[in-house]
Motif scaffolding. Sequence first.
Motif, PDB file in Angstrom:
ATOM      1  N   VAL A 208      59.210 -90.962 -47.016  1.00 40.04           N
ATOM      2  CA  VAL A 208      59.185 -92.457 -46.928  1.00 40.04           C
ATOM      3  C   VAL A 208      59.898 -93.141 -47.890  1.00 40.04           C
ATOM      4  CG1 VAL A 208      57.950 -94.648 -46.779  1.00 40.04           C
ATOM      5  CG2 VAL A 208      57.113 -92.378 -45.528  1.00 40.04           C
ATOM      6  N   GLU A 209      61.081 -93.858 -47.812  1.00 40.85           N
ATOM      7  CA  GLU A 209      61.758 -94.339 -48.789  1.00 40.85           C
ATOM      8  C   GLU A 209      61.142 -95.853 -49.187  1.00 40.85           C
ATOM      9  OE1 GLU A 209      65.922 -94.775 -48.325  1.00 40.85           O
ATOM     10  OE2 GLU A 209      66.030 -92.628 -47.596  1.00 40.85           O
ATOM     11  N   ASN A 210      61.341 -96.092 -50.365  1.00 43.91           N
ATOM     12  CA  ASN A 210      60.579 -97.389 -50.893  1.00 43.91           C
ATOM     13  C   ASN A 210      61.574 -97.722 -52.079  1.00 43.91           C
ATOM     14  OD1 ASN A 210      59.475 -96.034 -53.561  1.00 43.91           O
ATOM     15  ND2 ASN A 210      58.039 -95.239 -51.824  1.00 43.91           N
ATOM     16  N   SER A 211      61.099 -99.076 -52.605  1.00 44.86           N
ATOM     17  CA  SER A 211      62.047 -99.590 -53.542  1.00 44.86           C
ATOM     18  C   SER A 211      62.144 -98.802 -54.898  1.00 44.86           C
ATOM     19  CB  SER A 211      61.652-101.050 -53.943  1.00 44.86           C
ATOM     20  OG  SER A 211      60.479-100.931 -54.598  1.00 44.86           O
ATOM     21  N   GLY A 212      61.142 -97.776 -55.063  1.00 44.59           N
ATOM     22  CA  GLY A 212      61.235 -97.232 -56.278  1.00 44.59           C
ATOM     23  C   GLY A 212      61.720 -95.613 -56.020  1.00 44.59           C
ATOM     24  N   GLY A 213      61.945 -95.131 -54.729  1.00 45.92           N
ATOM     25  CA  GLY A 213      62.215 -93.910 -54.592  1.00 45.92           C
ATOM     26  C   GLY A 213      61.680 -93.424 -53.173  1.00 45.92           C
ATOM     27  N   LYS A 214      61.159 -92.285 -53.368  1.00 47.58           N
ATOM     28  CA  LYS A 214      60.556 -91.535 -51.989  1.00 47.58           C
ATOM     29  C   LYS A 214      59.202 -91.032 -52.108  1.00 47.58           C
ATOM     30  CE  LYS A 214      65.283 -90.406 -50.730  1.00 47.58           C
ATOM     31  NZ  LYS A 214      66.127 -89.097 -50.156  1.00 47.58           N
ATOM     32  N   THR A 215      58.618 -91.218 -50.980  1.00 49.56           N
ATOM     33  CA  THR A 215      57.099 -90.687 -51.082  1.00 49.56           C
ATOM     34  C   THR A 215      56.824 -89.793 -49.867  1.00 49.56           C
ATOM     35  OG1 THR A 215      56.186 -92.716 -52.450  1.00 49.56           O
ATOM     36  CG2 THR A 215      54.502 -91.256 -50.880  1.00 49.56           C
ATOM     37  N   LEU A 216      56.284 -88.517 -50.356  1.00 48.12           N
ATOM     38  CA  LEU A 216      55.875 -87.740 -49.143  1.00 48.12           C
ATOM     39  C   LEU A 216      54.531 -88.107 -48.628  1.00 48.12           C
ATOM     40  CD1 LEU A 216      56.877 -84.366 -50.885  1.00 48.12           C
ATOM     41  CD2 LEU A 216      58.053 -85.241 -49.067  1.00 48.12           C
ATOM     42  N   VAL A 217      54.542 -87.926 -47.322  1.00 40.98           N
ATOM     43  CA  VAL A 217      52.991 -88.545 -46.698  1.00 40.98           C
ATOM     44  C   VAL A 217      52.793 -87.094 -45.823  1.00 40.98           C
ATOM     45  CG1 VAL A 217      51.792 -90.062 -45.366  1.00 40.98           C
ATOM     46  CG2 VAL A 217      53.750 -90.790 -46.910  1.00 40.98           C
ATOM     47  N   THR A 218      51.479 -86.484 -45.954  1.00 37.83           N
ATOM     48  CA  THR A 218      50.976 -85.541 -45.115  1.00 37.83           C
ATOM     49  C   THR A 218      49.718 -85.827 -44.683  1.00 37.83           C
ATOM     50  OG1 THR A 218      49.957 -84.295 -46.852  1.00 37.83           O
ATOM     51  CG2 THR A 218      51.987 -84.157 -46.791  1.00 37.83           C
ATOM     52  N   ASN A 219      49.309 -85.032 -43.610  1.00 35.80           N
ATOM     53  CA  ASN A 219      47.786 -85.237 -43.057  1.00 35.80           C
ATOM     54  C   ASN A 219      47.636 -83.720 -42.440  1.00 35.80           C
ATOM     55  OD1 ASN A 219      45.704 -85.879 -41.284  1.00 35.80           O
ATOM     56  ND2 ASN A 219      46.048 -88.072 -41.747  1.00 35.80           N
ATOM     57  N   ALA A 220      46.520 -83.311 -42.624  1.00 36.17           N
ATOM     58  CA  ALA A 220      46.164 -81.803 -42.333  1.00 36.17           C
ATOM     59  C   ALA A 220      44.963 -81.701 -41.258  1.00 36.17           C
ATOM     60  CB  ALA A 220      45.992 -80.964 -43.754  1.00 36.17           C
ATOM     61  N   GLY A 221      44.853 -82.579 -40.409  1.00 34.90           N
ATOM     62  CA  GLY A 221      43.846 -82.515 -39.296  1.00 34.90           C
ATOM     63  C   GLY A 221      42.691 -82.938 -39.876  1.00 34.90           C
ATOM     64  N   SER A 222      41.680 -81.854 -39.033  1.00 28.71           N
ATOM     65  CA  SER A 222      40.197 -82.205 -39.197  1.00 28.71           C
ATOM     66  C   SER A 222      39.381 -80.843 -38.829  1.00 28.71           C
ATOM     67  CB  SER A 222      39.727 -83.368 -38.262  1.00 28.71           C
ATOM     68  OG  SER A 222      39.905 -82.980 -37.057  1.00 28.71           O
ATOM     69  N   ASN A 223      38.318 -81.018 -39.383  1.00 30.64           N
ATOM     70  CA  ASN A 223      37.277 -79.867 -38.866  1.00 30.64           C
ATOM     71  C   ASN A 223      37.612 -78.669 -39.304  1.00 30.64           C
ATOM     72  OD1 ASN A 223      37.282 -82.423 -36.700  1.00 30.64           O
ATOM     73  ND2 ASN A 223      35.192 -81.711 -36.875  1.00 30.64           N
ATOM     74  N   GLY A 224      38.211 -78.381 -40.325  1.00 35.35           N
ATOM     75  CA  GLY A 224      38.087 -77.209 -40.680  1.00 35.35           C
ATOM     76  C   GLY A 224      39.595 -76.402 -39.924  1.00 35.35           C
ATOM     77  N   LYS A 225      40.221 -76.805 -39.094  1.00 34.78           N
ATOM     78  CA  LYS A 225      41.271 -76.358 -38.424  1.00 34.78           C
ATOM     79  C   LYS A 225      42.491 -75.797 -39.332  1.00 34.78           C
ATOM     80  CE  LYS A 225      40.042 -79.457 -34.614  1.00 34.78           C
ATOM     81  NZ  LYS A 225      40.336 -80.536 -33.727  1.00 34.78           N
ATOM     82  N   PHE A 226      42.901 -76.522 -40.322  1.00 35.58           N
ATOM     83  CA  PHE A 226      44.142 -76.372 -41.116  1.00 35.58           C
ATOM     84  C   PHE A 226      43.758 -76.219 -42.518  1.00 35.58           C
ATOM     85  CE2 PHE A 226      45.553 -78.307 -37.318  1.00 35.58           C
ATOM     86  CZ  PHE A 226      46.469 -77.375 -36.773  1.00 35.58           C
ATOM     87  N   LEU A 227      44.661 -75.878 -43.338  1.00 33.94           N
ATOM     88  CA  LEU A 227      44.509 -76.032 -44.678  1.00 33.94           C
ATOM     89  C   LEU A 227      45.966 -76.286 -45.195  1.00 33.94           C
ATOM     90  CD1 LEU A 227      43.109 -75.405 -47.642  1.00 33.94           C
ATOM     91  CD2 LEU A 227      44.255 -73.245 -47.497  1.00 33.94           C
ATOM     92  N   GLY A 228      46.098 -77.515 -45.796  1.00 35.84           N
ATOM     93  CA  GLY A 228      47.464 -77.924 -46.146  1.00 35.84           C
ATOM     94  C   GLY A 228      47.731 -77.449 -47.529  1.00 35.84           C
ATOM     95  N   VAL A 229      48.973 -76.811 -47.527  1.00 32.99           N
ATOM     96  CA  VAL A 229      49.316 -76.288 -48.919  1.00 32.99           C
ATOM     97  C   VAL A 229      50.735 -76.723 -49.371  1.00 32.99           C
ATOM     98  CG1 VAL A 229      49.817 -74.210 -50.390  1.00 32.99           C
ATOM     99  CG2 VAL A 229      48.233 -74.049 -48.372  1.00 32.99           C
TER     100      VAL A 229
END
Length: 274
Positions: A208-229
């Motif tokens: 996501v771009e904003n006035s100061g640069g860029k930001t990464l946005v993540t979401n790793a599901g629920s209920n122990g289905k995934f591990l986001g690394v």
Amino acid sequence: YEIGVRLVGSEMCIRDSLATLVKRMKANRPGALLLDGGDTWQGSGTALWTNAQDMVDACKALGVNVMTLHWESTYGEARVKEIEEKDFAGQIDIVAQNVKTTDFGDAVFKPFVMKNMNGVQVAVIGQAFPYTPIANPSRFIPDWRFGIQDQHMQEMVDKVRAKEKPDVVVVISHNGMDVDLKMAATVRGIDVIFGGHTHDGIPAPTLVENSGGKTLVTNAGSNGKFLGVMDLDVGDGKVRGYRYRLLPIFANLLPADPAMQAYIDEVRRPYLAR
């Protein structure tokens, strides 16, 4: 520097196979952080019957470093603070920049914590679920107020960057993916938002771009289905690159972690008849 390991975005379910994967990732990434996006202590019979103690001890055993909140608040203000100040003391930080007292607006939790990861200074700012008093019974948290508070988040990021001089600023959030994307577009200075609440299994971060640069946005599901690394390439006081993997947790492919399985069996034993 490889500096990031984060946990499922929300509604964490502690399983023996999750513990196995977390240990493998941490073994390959010394000094990595394990972040928990909330909704972890509540949602099962044993969580209710033990007043959250089963999941509190499981989080400690799993090696969680920093977390934020949502359904945890249904145990009541006194119980949440008891866990923070006693069970988690010196081991797990609860962060939430948007939770304040209803009378004087004082911070209820630490808004952020600083972590040194292999020589890299990382600021972890917390964002609890903003609509907790509406989505959950407000009688459990009569003295706390929440809200998205984008402006306060901007002030917090600016303050942290000016005072603490971090190489990386991350937010562990329970906003939900849509609100996190809006926050990333509005607030400057956040490198990564690790989100929860909406249970989205996002295989690649949204940039996501904003006035100061860029930001990464993540979401790793629920209920122990995934591990986001998330691995970040950091140099000259800033993020130069990243690598992200959303790892599925296949219980039939990952052997049980003996210590976690023993703990689960012990906790469940008194309640098997129920």
